[in-house]
Design an enzyme around this catalytic site. Structure first.
Site, PDB file in Angstrom:
ATOM      1  NE  ARG A  99       3.236  59.404  36.163  1.00 43.56           N
ATOM      2  CZ  ARG A  99       3.582  59.705  37.404  1.00 43.56           C
ATOM      3  NH1 ARG A  99       4.821  60.077  37.663  1.00 43.56           N
ATOM      4  NH2 ARG A  99       2.712  59.618  38.384  1.00 43.56           N
TER       5      ARG A  99
ATOM      6  CE1 TYR B  87       2.420  86.674  27.603  1.00 44.68           C
ATOM      7  CE2 TYR B  87       4.158  85.158  28.300  1.00 44.68           C
ATOM      8  CZ  TYR B  87       3.453  86.333  28.471  1.00 44.68           C
ATOM      9  OH  TYR B  87       3.775  87.188  29.501  1.00 44.68           O
TER      10      TYR B  87
ATOM     11  CG  HIS C 104      -2.918  64.091  33.062  1.00 44.49           C
ATOM     12  ND1 HIS C 104      -2.754  62.730  32.908  1.00 44.49           N
ATOM     13  CD2 HIS C 104      -1.659  64.599  33.193  1.00 44.49           C
ATOM     14  CE1 HIS C 104      -1.461  62.427  32.923  1.00 44.49           C
ATOM     15  NE2 HIS C 104      -0.785  63.558  33.107  1.00 44.49           N
TER      16      HIS C 104
END
Length: 831
Positions: A40, A130, A86
């Site tokens: 990670r 968006y 993931h």
């Protein structure tokens, strides 16, 4: 038939293993830590990517969202990444995608974003529904040839798909774009660099494997931040590249402009990396409002899409240098802590510049080798097919006849293999050939392709057989990447010309520092107190309030760094100029605003760090007669909350501290007028937390008053000055105090009965020194040492300072002759 339903929990365990809970917790935590470290938080050295970055780019590659495609909704990319590779929160994936698209976060953005992806003001990106994104052209270089078995793949989280363990990475992305992350017990913070410089250094290392970090720095000048600005000094850069760790000062780019009506303004055009522009402007405004920065009349942020522009307008007559350096000290400079930590073979490792590039070259060597093997196998397969086609063209009529006479396609393949020795693959291909392929023109094209394929086989074989040829391929590909994406440096490297700090703006002068029992402190110029004859009352030096008393007075330079030792055995570090300068009649400022003192903790001794050059000892004496020596290096790093200087037994207090060189004699004096002198080396050096050893055998109700360090057998002309609580004192040559063993009763120094009272302080003084004495009620007097009579031991002494009523001498300090001479010379120059 029984209707009872069996209890599913009522079963016997197959195996029970007894484990100590602390062992299980330890192993579980280690497993968790390694998961965070490897899976990670830390990048791999080969491609410079963490798993989430790698998975996003690979998901975009699989989706076909390349730089040549149209933009795709970010939510779509996040969804594909999360669903296939993931299995974590979508916000973490989107945050990573956003950062890869920010040109102020990435030196070479790996994602081409469309929409609101945040700003330098700390504004967040728009929601993922968006915004749109696609791969940037340079990120495709990281994935180039990934379909040619160049890297290892592993199963994804649900064993449904395969994902790459690392990307081929056609350029050293770890250095080019940098990385940051916090794992368990470790963190990484790698700055970005200029692509062209890093590639040149990589080629240099390939050509000369013995190249040093200094050689590589001929190409890599230093970090190259996307926001530009300036790196101050080269030593920190070298340290970071040499060791993998360093602290680099990054300074904003600004200039001073002439403005209207004779006024000036400071215009800031580039900020340090990762600085929040809006927050910085707010903090400058707060400092102006609070009076921490004076001379600023207006502050505006005129930044736009073309770049940063912050305007600081100054008052007429404002000191531009002072304002500029206040801004530098508090706002326009940041420290970038370099920690070049990356995963090497799955293990976290701090790497130097050379080691980082060596690991990258090793990775590219493996990528090019595997790609060449893959391409060679493909070329050999094609050559084999072309050989069959050529033979078929040469025997076109017979081949056609064999196929026509066969019952089935399988019979045709078998007949061709038997008649002409074709392989299975060749026969398959020939049976599927169109008749138009048998023309003479087609035959010529096959011949040309066969020659090209043979040349490719020869080239690939040469690469695989020759390490030098393989390295040449790596260098050629690096040069192509440089030609395509190289640009100018954005961050300049400037020499440290000695920035004017707040300390530089403080006049360097000798001062007297006064501290009371209630921990009020202040400083006053020493010139405030002219030398007087002995026996004077002096002048008011502090307005001490009811029930408060002066505890100590000492001389210092405003630029000195002081070690403040307390009665509780702690030590704090203090800059003299941090103590407020006040007039003689002022009480002072509460010390809790300067030092983090505990209740009942008082400063009893001061050591100037200028006296500590490395080989000295800090020697301490306690009220109960203990003495200890500690190497001065143990006081190099003192926290703001202080550190332990001596571990005192209950009821004991630290009384005095001296700096010694290991060859001196120690003189301990008691309040009852006894004195002992012994060799310093009788006290072994010990750690800060030690209590110490017995220095003097105290009589009943007696206590240690002070400690001095004497030079040599005869004291080198020094005298022992003893001052009592009632203001009497005397000088006695050091040689009159014979040396004896530690922990004796000592000799009588001064008579303390009657008028004298108990001993307050002792000092080792020379003839030309001055004394500063202060009483508990705040009276202060400065007198010359030669005004105090030289007498023998066991005498009453003379009046040194006149104290009245219940007042008493609180503290004594000396002003060395050298300091007096320097002050007088500077005064003459100024006149």
């Amino acid at each position: 038939m029984s209707s009872e339903v069996p209890d599913p929990t009522d079963v016997e365990a197959r195996a029970v293993e007894n484990v100590r809970i602390e062992d299980e917790m330890e192993q579980s935590y280690i497993d968790y830590a390694m998961s965070v470290i490897a899976g990670r938080a830390l990048p791999r050295v080969e491609d410079g990517l963490k798993p989430v970055h790698r998975r996003i780019l690979y998901a975009m590659h699989e989706m076909g969202v390349t730089s040549g495609s149209s933009h795709r909704k970010s939510s779509s990319i996040v969804g594909e990444t999360m669903g296939d590779y993931h299995p974590h929160g979508d916000s973490a994936i989107y945050d990573t995608l956003v950062r890869m698209a920010q040109d102020f976060s990435m030196r070479y953005p790996l994602v081409d974003g469309q929409g609101n992806f945040g700003s330098m003001d700390g504004d967040p990106a728009a929601a993922q529904r968006y915004t749109e994104a696609r791969m940037s052209p340079i990120s495709e270089e990281l994935l180039e040839d990934i379909d040619k078995d160049t890297v290892d793949f592993s199963s994804n989280y649900d064993d449904r798909l395969q994902e790459p363990d690392v990307l081929p990475a056609a350029f050293p992305n770890l250095l080019v774009n940098g990385s940051s992350g916090i794992a368990v017990g470790m963190s990484t913070n790698i700055p970005p660099h200029n692509l062209g410089e890093v590639i040149d250094a990589t080629i240099e290392l390939i050509d000369d494997p013995e190249a040093t970090v200094e050689d590589l720095m001929e190409h890599v000048k230093g970090p190259d931040f996307p926001t530009g600005a300036n790196i101050v000094g080269r030593d920190a850069i070298y340290s970071a590249y040499k060791t993998g760790r360093g602290r680099i000062r990054v300074r904003a780019e600004f200039e001073v402009e002439e403005w209207k009506n004779g006024r000036e303004r400071i215009v800031i055009t580039e900020l340090p990396f990762q600085a929040n522009k809006a927050r910085m402007v707010e903090r400058i405004a707060e400092d102006v409002t609070e009076g921490k920065i004076e001379g600023i009349s207006d502050l505006r942020d005129e930044s736009d899409r073309d770049g940063v522009r912050i305007v600081v307008e100054l008052n007429r007559g404002a000191n531009t240098e002072v304002v500029k350096n206040k801004l530098l000290e508090n706002h326009l400079e940041r420290t970038f802590g370099v920690i070049n930590l990356a995963l090497v073979d799955g293990q976290p490792q701090v790497l130097s510049l050379k080691e980082t590039l060596e690991e990258y070259v090793a990775h590219r060597r493996e990528v090019v080798r595997r790609r060449s093997e893959y391409d060679l196998a493909e070329a050999e397969d094609r050559a084999h097919i072309l050989e069959g086609r050529l033979k078929a063209v040469e025997n076109a009529e017979d081949v056609v006849e064999v196929i026509r006479d066969s019952e089935t396609r399988a019979d045709a393949k078998a007949a061709l293999q038997e008649a002409y020795g074709f392989s299975q693959d060749q026969a398959d291909h020939i049976v599927r050939m169109q008749l138009g392929s048998l023309t003479s023109m087609e035959a010529a094209e096959i011949e040309d392709e066969y020659e090209d394929v043979q040349a490719e086989i020869e080239r690939l074989t040469t690469i695989l057989d020759s390490e030098q040829e393989l390295l040449e391929v790596i260098k050629d590909e690096l040069r192509k990447v440089k030609d395509e994406y190289d640009d100018e440096r954005r961050t300049s490297i400037v020499e440290d010309e000695g920035t004017v700090t707040h300390e530089d703006l403080i006049p360097e002068e000798e001062v007297v520092v006064v501290m009371t029992e209630d921990d009020y402190v202040k400083r006053m110029p020493i010139e405030t107190f002219d030398p007087q004859g002995r026996g004077g009352k002096g002048i008011i030096g502090a307005d001490v309030k009811d029930e408060d008393r002066v505890a100590t007075v000492f001389r210092a330079n405003t630029h000195d760094y002081l070690l403040c030792f307390t009665n509780q055995g702690n030590v704090y570090q203090l800059k003299t100029y941090e103590i407020p300068e006040m007039g003689r009649t002022a009480r002072g400022k509460s010390a809790v605003n300067i030092l983090d003192l505990d209740d009942g903790e008082d400063i009893t001794a001061i050591v100037d760090t200028d006296a500590l050059e490395g080989d000295e000892f800090v020697t301490m004496a306690t009220r109960n007669g203990y003495v200890k020596r500690t190497a001065s290096e143990e006081f190099d790093n003192i926290r703001s909350t202080g550190i332990i200087a001596a571990d005192l037994e209950e009821g004991d207090e630290l009384v005095d501290v001296e700096v010694t060189d290991g060859s001196q004699d120690l003189v301990i004096a008691t309040e009852g007028g006894m004195t002992i002198r012994f060799a310093e080396d009788e006290v072994r050096a010990m750690g800060r937390t030690a209590r110490g050893v017995n220095g003097i055998k105290l009589q009943a109700d007696d206590a240690v008053a002070g400690l001095v360090a004497a030079n040599g057998d005869d004291g080198d002309g020094q005298a022992l000055l003893t001052v009592t609580r009632n203001g009497y004192g005397k000088r006695t040559p050091i040689e009159e105090y014979s040396t004896q063993s530690r922990y004796g009763k000592g000799l009588i120094d001064i008579k303390t009965e009657g008028r004298n009272g108990p001993v307050t302080a002792i000092k080792a003084v020379s003839e030309d020194d001055h004394l500063v004495l202060m009483s508990e009620d705040g009276q202060i007097v400065r007198t010359r040492v030669d005004e105090v009579s030289t007498v023998g031991r066991n005498t009453m002494g003379v009046i040194v300072m006149q104290v009245e009523g219940d007042d008493a001498v609180a503290s004594v300090d000396e002003i060395p002759a050298a300091t007096i001479a320097t002050d007088e010379a500077e005064a003459d120059d100024s006149n």
